[in-house]
Design a protein around this motif. Structure first.
Motif: not given
Length: 275
Positions: A243-244, A253-254, A257-259
């Motif tokens: 997500l941004d 960043i990780a 991505i998990l979100a």
């Protein structure tokens, strides 16, 4: 007929083995019924009852249908098997769902009522990470406490140590993977991008993503298409991954991505689709 304690022992064994199944529990009975409140049964995805008992044919068909649906969407449900005259009094027809309860008709002579809670038990979702970048390692570290079965695939020479993951693969040749809902992330960040992306897109998964800019993904896409890779397959991969959230550090960043994976994983499980 297995005792409840035996059923629960088998539940623990099947959970440990990461098997998919349904635990059906009779929570209420009225009038004459074959099974009584507290009775339990374990149902496999093929519809076979491997332990326990929840009554005969009067309830079995409705419970097996609910079990199939529960395994498909991951959501528990309540089934109420009642005589047709009682269903009519409630203003529902067999097969209808009202206030979260699916109703079914009891056509047996006993004319009893049984309410059965149908609970799916699924393996831990699988997160497959390709690469040994800081983002890849941070993603693996954050995912395990959230209940993911984590596979990390990367050449051993790219790893400074042994990461705490469930499965470590020395290369991008993934082979046999954990049988569960899968989420695949390519986080090579310049070290084997093409090989990792090819391997990732060959895996059946609910989510594919590439850690990198859109421009980099476009360049990779053009090159791989020129080498014969199917464009539709390449379009499965979201780039950039996550997500941004304005993330900058590998840990952020990780997390993004998990979100995004969480949104996909939980889609439809809160009463309405996540948009």
């Amino acid at each position: 007929m297995a005792a409840v304690s035996e059923v629960l022992d088998l539940v623990a064994q099947m959970k440990a083995a990461e098997e998919s199944f349904v635990l059906a529990t009779v929570v209420r009975t009225v009038s004459v019924t074959a099974a009584k409140a507290g009775a339990k049964a374990i149902i496999r995805p093929d519809g076979s009852i491997v332990a326990g008992w929840i009554g005969g044919g009067c309830a079995k068909g409705a419970v097996l249908k609910a079990a199939r649906d529960a395994l498909a969407d991951g959501n528990p449900r309540m089934v109420s098997v009642q005589p047709e005259n009682l269903l009519a009094e409630l203003g529902v027809k067999p097969g209808e769902t009202k206030q979260g309860i699916r109703f079914a008709s009891n056509l047996c002579p006993s004319k009893g009522t049984m309410d059965i809670f149908v609970e799916p038990v699924l393996p831990h979702p699988a997160l497959v990470i390709l690469g040994a970048s800081p983002v890849a390692l941070s993603l693996a570290a954050q995912a395990r406490p959230l209940g993911y079965h984590v596979t990390l695939a990367a050449p051993a020479c790219d790893l400074a140590g042994a990461p705490a993951v469930d499965m470590l693969i020395d290369s991008f040749a993934l082979g046999a993977l954990h049988e569960a809902r899968r989420f695949v992330v390519v986080a090579t960040q310049g070290r084997g991008d093409e090989a990792a992306l090819r391997a990732a897109l060959a895996v059946d998964a609910d989510y594919h993503a590439f850690v990198g800019s859109r421009r980099k993904m476009v360049a990779l896409r053009d090159k791989l298409i020129a080498e014969g890779l199917d464009a539709a397959r390449l379009d499965r991969a979201k780039a950039p991954a996550g997500l941004d959230l304005g993330a900058i550090t590998p840990e952020e960043i990780a997390m993004s991505i998990l979100a995004e994976i969480t949104l996909e994983r939980r889609r439809g499980q809160r009463g309405q689709a996540v948009k």
